[in-house]
Design an enzyme around this catalytic site. Sequence first.
Site, short mmCIF file in Angstrom:
data_model
loop_
_atom_site.label_atom_id
_atom_site.label_comp_id
_atom_site.label_asym_id
_atom_site.label_seq_id
_atom_site.Cartn_x
_atom_site.Cartn_y
_atom_site.Cartn_z
N ASP B 52 0.81 -1.21 0.00
CA ASP B 52 0.00 0.00 0.00
C ASP B 52 0.86 1.27 0.00
O ASP B 52 2.06 1.22 0.26
CB ASP B 52 -0.91 0.01 1.24
CG ASP B 52 -2.09 -0.95 1.08
OD1 ASP B 52 -2.45 -1.25 -0.06
OD2 ASP B 52 -2.62 -1.38 2.13
N TYR B 110 7.02 -9.90 6.92
CA TYR B 110 6.88 -8.45 7.04
C TYR B 110 7.51 -8.01 8.35
O TYR B 110 7.58 -8.78 9.32
CB TYR B 110 5.40 -8.05 7.07
CG TYR B 110 4.73 -7.99 5.73
CD1 TYR B 110 4.76 -6.83 4.98
CD2 TYR B 110 4.08 -9.10 5.21
CE1 TYR B 110 4.14 -6.76 3.74
CE2 TYR B 110 3.45 -9.05 3.97
CZ TYR B 110 3.50 -7.87 3.24
OH TYR B 110 2.88 -7.81 2.01
#
Lengths: 258, 258
Positions: B52, B110
């Site tokens: 994003d 992540y």
Amino acid sequence: MRNLCMVVSYDGTAYYGFQTQPDGNTVQDKLEEAIFKLTGEKVKITASGRTDAGVHARGQVFNFYTESAIPIQRWCLALNNRLPGDIVVLKAQEVSLEFHSRRSAKKKTYCYTINANRYPDVFHQHLQFHHPTKLNVEEMQKSLTYLIGEHDFTSFASKKSTKESHVRTIYEARLVHEVDQTSYLSDQLGVLKLYITGNGFLHNMVRIIVGTMLRIGQGKWRSEDMQRILVGKDRALAGPTAVAQGLMLWEVFYEDLS
Amino acid sequence: MRNLCMVVSYDGTAYYGFQTQPDGNTVQDKLEEAIFKLTGEKVKITASGRTDAGVHARGQVFNFYTESAIPIQRWCLALNNRLPGDIVVLKAQEVSLEFHSRRSAKKKTYCYTINANRYPDVFHQHLQFHHPTKLNVEEMQKSLTYLIGEHDFTSFASKKSTKESHVRTIYEARLVHEVDQTSYLSDQLGVLKLYITGNGFLHNMVRIIVGTMLRIGQGKWRSEDMQRILVGKDRALAGPTAVAQGLMLWEVFYEDLS
């Protein structure tokens, strides 16, 4: 009247250095503006020393006199709310009226960061000098030993230096390999940091030392050349001035300050 | 025809995310433009997944098909010379024509960074979520244990998720205190990093897990609430979506890729 001493960190990328300039946009301007917004007082702050355009500070120290009665523990947050995000006041304390950030300073440490990996680190670009070709780290480390002690550092001072004496004492100069946790590639040299501590530094002194040390690391000169350059007392003998963005004022030391 | 696979790192601050958008200014656009400048080919790259706006990548993986005969060892430097400084290709290799960055991916890690110090870190502002108030790190660590294994992660998926199944497997979720070498103040909590590895992640999944974990750290919820929220399969039960800038795609793992 109170004398307040503060520690400030800043990312120098966006500023024309620490010290006030005719064109504005310096760290000093931003700090004095924030103090004005908070207190209504137009103060002149005194720092431990200036930093050049693009140079950063982890722990720059400054002091100023104020009539404000704001309790000391409120200052950091109050100033940070009035400062841009790349300048942050970390510590504030009231000191004796005699305290002077520059004249009272006993030692300073600078840190210079060299990214010796093949490719730049996108997350620390503005904090590093990227040097992708081979370096002999051992020779670089050896060269630093010649700088320890009291010497005339004329060879490592900008020709623009107007200081009466170029004699300074270097207490420590360490070149360390730091673990590069965000780097993807482990087959490379990594990040080198020079931590150098002295009783004072001439204009561009750390950056010229780094430029000279890099010539040695590249194999163009040998570690002993650092000694030859030092005793030559001539700026033309030393290497180039390394880029500003790799330099950070790490810490300033005082005798009577906690 | 060759299928090239590359690892790219980027600072997402300036981009509208990875994937091409009508308004441009995405990481994918920049990569495809650089490939076009280098080869004259208008390729569509395939990444391991989108990130994003504001999210970073240490090691995003993408592949594309090319007719170019440029030797594989030349690609990184050639593309980096045609890319903005905040996007750097770190690795390039030729892979079988069947290789697909998204479908062939086995695991992903992540990293989410929380700066739990009192004041922001001027050097890493754009890479961290600054959380200056108290956190119970032990409770946060305990809460993560409930996420390990195969679960339906509906509670931790954006309501906009269009995936058929919300079942994913989390292999590891570690919250670590990292040494904060540039921080001046040592009396503070420091920097917390969540490293989370799974076979896939739903939209906003890591950020919602972080937002939930922070509620637990703040003492608003207890570590066991993570379990209650997970089995509830309802986004409304979980905490808020933590800010994008703290998130970094750390690494993508493949079976047959060195």
